[in-house]
Design a protein around this motif. Structure first.
Motif, PDB file in Angstrom:
ATOM      1  N   ILE A  82     -57.912  40.799 131.989  1.00  0.00           N
ATOM      2  CA  ILE A  82     -57.384  41.890 132.736  1.00  0.00           C
ATOM      3  C   ILE A  82     -56.374  41.388 133.364  1.00  0.00           C
ATOM      4  O   ILE A  82     -56.352  40.475 134.078  1.00  0.00           O
ATOM      5  CB  ILE A  82     -58.488  42.737 133.563  1.00  0.00           C
ATOM      6  CG1 ILE A  82     -59.494  43.443 132.488  1.00  0.00           C
ATOM      7  CG2 ILE A  82     -57.859  43.614 134.253  1.00  0.00           C
ATOM      8  CD1 ILE A  82     -60.796  44.119 133.334  1.00  0.00           C
ATOM      9  N   CYS A 106     -60.849  45.828 140.610  1.00  0.00           N
ATOM     10  CA  CYS A 106     -59.749  46.899 140.001  1.00  0.00           C
ATOM     11  C   CYS A 106     -60.181  48.328 140.788  1.00  0.00           C
ATOM     12  O   CYS A 106     -59.283  49.095 141.300  1.00  0.00           O
ATOM     13  CB  CYS A 106     -59.880  46.887 138.644  1.00  0.00           C
ATOM     14  SG  CYS A 106     -59.405  45.404 137.920  1.00  0.00           S
ATOM     15  N   SER A 133     -67.327  39.863 135.080  1.00  0.00           N
ATOM     16  CA  SER A 133     -66.957  40.624 134.589  1.00  0.00           C
ATOM     17  C   SER A 133     -67.010  42.053 135.582  1.00  0.00           C
ATOM     18  O   SER A 133     -66.230  42.902 135.847  1.00  0.00           O
ATOM     19  CB  SER A 133     -67.391  41.367 133.256  1.00  0.00           C
ATOM     20  OG  SER A 133     -66.814  40.490 132.318  1.00  0.00           O
ATOM     21  N   LYS A 189     -64.458  44.299 137.496  1.00  0.00           N
ATOM     22  CA  LYS A 189     -64.432  45.792 137.601  1.00  0.00           C
ATOM     23  C   LYS A 189     -64.314  46.444 138.828  1.00  0.00           C
ATOM     24  O   LYS A 189     -63.537  47.272 139.244  1.00  0.00           O
ATOM     25  CB  LYS A 189     -65.443  46.284 136.699  1.00  0.00           C
ATOM     26  CG  LYS A 189     -65.425  47.743 136.409  1.00  0.00           C
ATOM     27  CD  LYS A 189     -66.525  48.325 135.834  1.00  0.00           C
ATOM     28  CE  LYS A 189     -66.851  47.709 134.415  1.00  0.00           C
ATOM     29  NZ  LYS A 189     -68.138  48.126 133.924  1.00  0.00           N
ATOM     30  N   ASN A 200     -54.184  46.321 133.127  1.00  0.00           N
ATOM     31  CA  ASN A 200     -53.783  46.134 131.525  1.00  0.00           C
ATOM     32  C   ASN A 200     -55.003  45.379 130.855  1.00  0.00           C
ATOM     33  O   ASN A 200     -55.216  44.341 131.460  1.00  0.00           O
ATOM     34  CB  ASN A 200     -52.456  45.346 131.381  1.00  0.00           C
ATOM     35  CG  ASN A 200     -52.071  44.993 129.926  1.00  0.00           C
ATOM     36  OD1 ASN A 200     -52.798  45.477 128.920  1.00  0.00           O
ATOM     37  ND2 ASN A 200     -51.094  44.392 129.697  1.00  0.00           N
ATOM     38  N   TYR A 201     -55.709  46.184 129.935  1.00  0.00           N
ATOM     39  CA  TYR A 201     -56.987  45.582 129.299  1.00  0.00           C
ATOM     40  C   TYR A 201     -56.357  44.715 127.928  1.00  0.00           C
ATOM     41  O   TYR A 201     -57.363  44.056 127.231  1.00  0.00           O
ATOM     42  CB  TYR A 201     -57.725  46.727 128.768  1.00  0.00           C
ATOM     43  CG  TYR A 201     -58.456  47.427 130.172  1.00  0.00           C
ATOM     44  CD1 TYR A 201     -59.296  46.854 130.815  1.00  0.00           C
ATOM     45  CD2 TYR A 201     -57.783  48.741 130.534  1.00  0.00           C
ATOM     46  CE1 TYR A 201     -59.754  47.540 132.005  1.00  0.00           C
ATOM     47  CE2 TYR A 201     -58.452  49.243 131.595  1.00  0.00           C
ATOM     48  CZ  TYR A 201     -59.297  48.801 132.245  1.00  0.00           C
ATOM     49  OH  TYR A 201     -59.981  49.419 133.502  1.00  0.00           O
ATOM     50  N   THR A 202     -54.898  44.767 127.706  1.00  0.00           N
ATOM     51  CA  THR A 202     -54.629  43.760 126.806  1.00  0.00           C
ATOM     52  C   THR A 202     -53.491  42.876 127.264  1.00  0.00           C
ATOM     53  O   THR A 202     -52.432  42.910 126.598  1.00  0.00           O
ATOM     54  CB  THR A 202     -54.135  44.678 125.469  1.00  0.00           C
ATOM     55  OG1 THR A 202     -53.071  45.494 125.959  1.00  0.00           O
ATOM     56  CG2 THR A 202     -55.299  45.402 124.867  1.00  0.00           C
ATOM     57  N   THR A 222     -62.862  41.790 123.486  1.00  0.00           N
ATOM     58  CA  THR A 222     -64.100  41.908 124.356  1.00  0.00           C
ATOM     59  C   THR A 222     -65.131  41.043 123.840  1.00  0.00           C
ATOM     60  O   THR A 222     -65.065  40.405 122.647  1.00  0.00           O
ATOM     61  CB  THR A 222     -64.766  43.460 124.286  1.00  0.00           C
ATOM     62  OG1 THR A 222     -65.248  43.738 122.834  1.00  0.00           O
ATOM     63  CG2 THR A 222     -63.787  44.419 124.692  1.00  0.00           C
ATOM     64  N   ASN A 235     -67.304  43.862 127.583  1.00  0.00           N
ATOM     65  CA  ASN A 235     -66.598  43.654 128.742  1.00  0.00           C
ATOM     66  C   ASN A 235     -65.247  42.856 128.212  1.00  0.00           C
ATOM     67  O   ASN A 235     -65.333  42.303 127.226  1.00  0.00           O
ATOM     68  CB  ASN A 235     -67.018  42.862 130.018  1.00  0.00           C
ATOM     69  CG  ASN A 235     -68.299  43.634 130.766  1.00  0.00           C
ATOM     70  OD1 ASN A 235     -67.597  44.655 131.171  1.00  0.00           O
ATOM     71  ND2 ASN A 235     -69.194  43.202 130.929  1.00  0.00           N
ATOM     72  N   PRO A 236     -64.177  43.130 128.491  1.00  0.00           N
ATOM     73  CA  PRO A 236     -62.758  42.866 128.328  1.00  0.00           C
ATOM     74  C   PRO A 236     -62.834  41.192 128.509  1.00  0.00           C
ATOM     75  O   PRO A 236     -63.243  40.716 129.595  1.00  0.00           O
ATOM     76  CB  PRO A 236     -61.583  43.355 129.269  1.00  0.00           C
ATOM     77  CG  PRO A 236     -62.231  44.335 129.769  1.00  0.00           C
ATOM     78  CD  PRO A 236     -63.873  44.281 129.777  1.00  0.00           C
ATOM     79  N   TYR A 257     -56.491  43.711 122.033  1.00  0.00           N
ATOM     80  CA  TYR A 257     -57.644  44.059 122.600  1.00  0.00           C
ATOM     81  C   TYR A 257     -58.766  43.115 122.121  1.00  0.00           C
ATOM     82  O   TYR A 257     -58.980  43.105 121.261  1.00  0.00           O
ATOM     83  CB  TYR A 257     -57.871  45.368 122.411  1.00  0.00           C
ATOM     84  CG  TYR A 257     -59.193  46.166 122.858  1.00  0.00           C
ATOM     85  CD1 TYR A 257     -59.198  46.315 124.328  1.00  0.00           C
ATOM     86  CD2 TYR A 257     -60.231  46.231 121.939  1.00  0.00           C
ATOM     87  CE1 TYR A 257     -60.477  46.863 124.798  1.00  0.00           C
ATOM     88  CE2 TYR A 257     -61.518  46.703 122.735  1.00  0.00           C
ATOM     89  CZ  TYR A 257     -61.311  47.167 124.016  1.00  0.00           C
ATOM     90  OH  TYR A 257     -62.703  47.577 124.456  1.00  0.00           O
TER      91      TYR A 257
END
Length: 130
Positions: free
Chosen positions: A99, A18, A11, A15, A81-83, A90, A95-96, A88
């Motif tokens: 992504i 990105c 995760s 991050k 895009n987190y979804t 996590t 943490n998502p 959504y």
């Protein structure tokens, strides 16, 4: 690219990936060496250009010979895009789960017809960029 972390360390790596693309796309406060030097006035009147990147399709550890080649590129858009699955979600640590990273590039030099591979059949060294 859809990035799915299997644990906390992945995760953090996602991050960082990105954020690195976002940083490379944006101008810099430090203009670097402008007109042969730097001064306070230079920093007040200029901004630094975003990073240039080399984009290549890979096949193993080598560039893929059958796919397009590109000149140096600037990153024009980064979307995170987190979804990506429409909802959504996590892990327990926040943490998502997944992504979706979309990065758009623009070549910084014009592409000419003579640069297309195979156009100049009399020149065996013409590898082209496409």
């Amino acid at each position: 690219y859809k990035l799915v972390a299997r644990h906390r360390k992945e995760s953090e790596t996602i991050k960082q990936i990105c954020n690195q693309f976002k940083r490379a796309m944006l101008p810099k406060l430090d203009p670097g060496n402008v007109f042969g030097g730097t001064s306070e006035g230079t920093f007040a009147g200029f901004i630094g250009v975003p990073d240039l990147v080399r984009v290549a399709f890979m096949h193993g550890g080598h560039e893929h010979a059958g796919l397009p080649r590109f000149k140096m590129c600037a990153i024009t858009q980064v979307d995170v895009n987190y979804t990506p699955d429409g909802v959504y979600a996590t892990y327990e640590d926040g943490n998502p789960v997944a992504i979706q990273l979309t990065v758009s590039f623009q070549e910084t030099k014009m592409v000419f017809s003579e640069e297309i591979a195979g156009v100049d059949s009399e020149d065996p060294t013409n590898q082209g960029i496409r």
